[in-house]
Design an enzyme around this catalytic site. Structure first.
Site, short mmCIF file in Angstrom:
data_model
loop_
_atom_site.label_atom_id
_atom_site.label_comp_id
_atom_site.label_asym_id
_atom_site.label_seq_id
_atom_site.Cartn_x
_atom_site.Cartn_y
_atom_site.Cartn_z
N GLU A 48 0.83 -1.21 0.00
CA GLU A 48 0.00 0.00 0.00
C GLU A 48 0.86 1.26 0.00
O GLU A 48 1.97 1.27 0.55
CB GLU A 48 -0.94 0.06 1.22
CG GLU A 48 -2.17 -0.80 1.11
CD GLU A 48 -1.99 -2.13 1.82
OE1 GLU A 48 -2.87 -3.00 1.68
OE2 GLU A 48 -0.96 -2.31 2.49
N THR A 49 0.33 2.30 -0.61
CA THR A 49 0.86 3.65 -0.58
C THR A 49 -0.28 4.57 -0.18
O THR A 49 -1.40 4.42 -0.67
CB THR A 49 1.40 4.06 -1.97
OG1 THR A 49 2.48 3.20 -2.33
CG2 THR A 49 1.88 5.51 -1.98
#
Length: 282
Positions: A48-49
Site C-alpha cells: 500500500e501507498t
C-alpha cells in the site's frame, strides 16, 4: 503539472528495524489526481501507498487515500497506523480533547480512531462489512486454494472490514506456517489463516494471501486482517489481549498487539518507525 511533496517510508508492526510491513506516505497530496496517485502506488510496488489530504469531515484530523498497485482500498490497517505516525511526525496534532490524544482518520469506510498506546499506535477496528459462517462450497474452495484437507480447517468465517477478508483457522501455528497456497485456484479470495502457538512471545501465527502478479501474493503484516480475526476470535477462542506473529515465512518479524476492551472495541496496535524521509516529485 508536477508537485514536489514531503515523503516518508515507514515500517509498521515492526519490533525492530526492517522487520515489519513498509508503507509509502505522501504528504499534502490534495492537488494530486487519481491517475498520479495510482501511478505512484504502482511505481512503489509496495502493498500500500497512502496520500495525506485535508479532511472533509470536521471531526477528522486528516483524510487518507489508500492505494495498492492495482487500485484503491476503503480501509487497511498497516496504512492506518503508518499514516498516523507520519502525520504526527510531520507536526500533526490531534484536535480531540478526550485526554487520550486520539487521532481521527477519515478514509473510505468513514472515521477511524487511532490512539497512542505507549510507544505504539493502535486503531479501533471498524465494523465488519460481512461476517458469519462460510458456505460449504466456499469452504471447499478455500481448502483447495490453501492446499489443505477440508478436515484440517477447524473453523472459517467472513471477517471483511473493507479488503474482503475471509478467515480460516487451522489446528496450530505449525499448520499455518506449512501452508503453500495454490496459485491456480486462489481466484479472487483474500484469505487470512490463523493458528495458535504453544510457546513464545506470540499467541498466534497469522498469514495473509491475496491474488496478484498472476498467482498468490503474501502480505507481510496485515492490520485489517488481524482486526477481523480479533473481532471473530478474541474473548472466545483467544484471550481478550494477545500478540499475533506475522511475516515469519517472508523473513519478517511482525508483531501485532490486539486488545478487546470492556466496551467490546477491538484495538489493533504495533510499533511504527520511519525508515526513509525526503521529497517526491509527481
Amino acid at each position: 503539472m508536477t508537485h514536489t511533496l514531503a515523503f516518508r517510508q515507514v515500517d509498521v508492526f515492526a519490533p525492530g528495524p526492517l522487520t515489519g510491513n513498509p508503507l509509502a506516505v505522501v504528504h499534502d497530496a490534495d492537488d494530486l489526481t487519481d491517475d498520479q496517485m495510482a501511478a505512484f502506488a504502482r511505481w512503489t510496488n509496495l502493498s500500500e501507498t497512502t496520500f495525506l489530504l485535508a479532511p472533509t469531515d470536521p471531526a477528522a484530523d486528516y483524510r487518507v487515500r489508500i492505494w495498492t498497485p492495482t487500485g484503491e482500498l476503503p480501509f487497511a490497517g498497516h496504512p492506518t497506523l503508518g499514516t498516523a505516525h507520519a502525520w504526527r511526525e510531520a507536526g500533526g496534532v490531534a484536535q480531540a480533547a478526550d485526554g487520550a490524544g486520539d487521532i481521527v482518520q477519515e478514509c473510505g469506510v468513514g472515521l477511524v480512531t487511532v490512539r497512542p498506546d505507549g510507544a505504539r499506535l493502535a486503531f479501533a477496528a471498524p465494523p465488519l462489512l460481512r461476517s458469519g459462517p462460510v458456505a460449504p462450497d466456499d469452504l471447499a474452495a478455500l481448502a483447495r486454494a490453501l492446499r489443505v484437507d477440508a478436515d484440517d480447517v477447524v473453523d472459517a468465517a467472513w471477517i471483511d472490514n473493507g479488503p474482503g477478508w475471509v478467515g480460516v483457522r487451522l489446528a496450530d501455528a505449525a499448520a499455518v506456517l506449512a501452508v503453500r497456497p495454490d496459485p491456480a485456484v486462489i481466484d479472487d479470495w483474500k484469505i487470512g489463516v490463523v493458528g495458535e502457538h504453544t510457546a513464545g512471545d506470540a499467541a498466534v501465527e497469522v498469514r495473509a494471501f491475496l491474488p496478484g502478479d498472476g498467482g498468490v501474493v503474501e502480505d507481510p503484516v496485515t492490520g485489517s486482517l488481524n482486526a477481523g480475526l480479533a473481532q471473530w476470535l478474541a474473548g472466545t477462542v483467544l484471550p481478550d489481549a494477545y500478540v499475533a506473529a506475522q511475516g515469519t515465512v517472508l523473513g519478517r518479524r511482525g508483531r501485532v498487539h490486539v486488545r478487546r476492551d470492556g466496551a467490546g472495541v477491538v484495538w489493533v496496535g504495533g510499533d511504527v518507525r520511519t525508515t526513509v524521509g525526503g521529497t517526491v516529485t509527481l
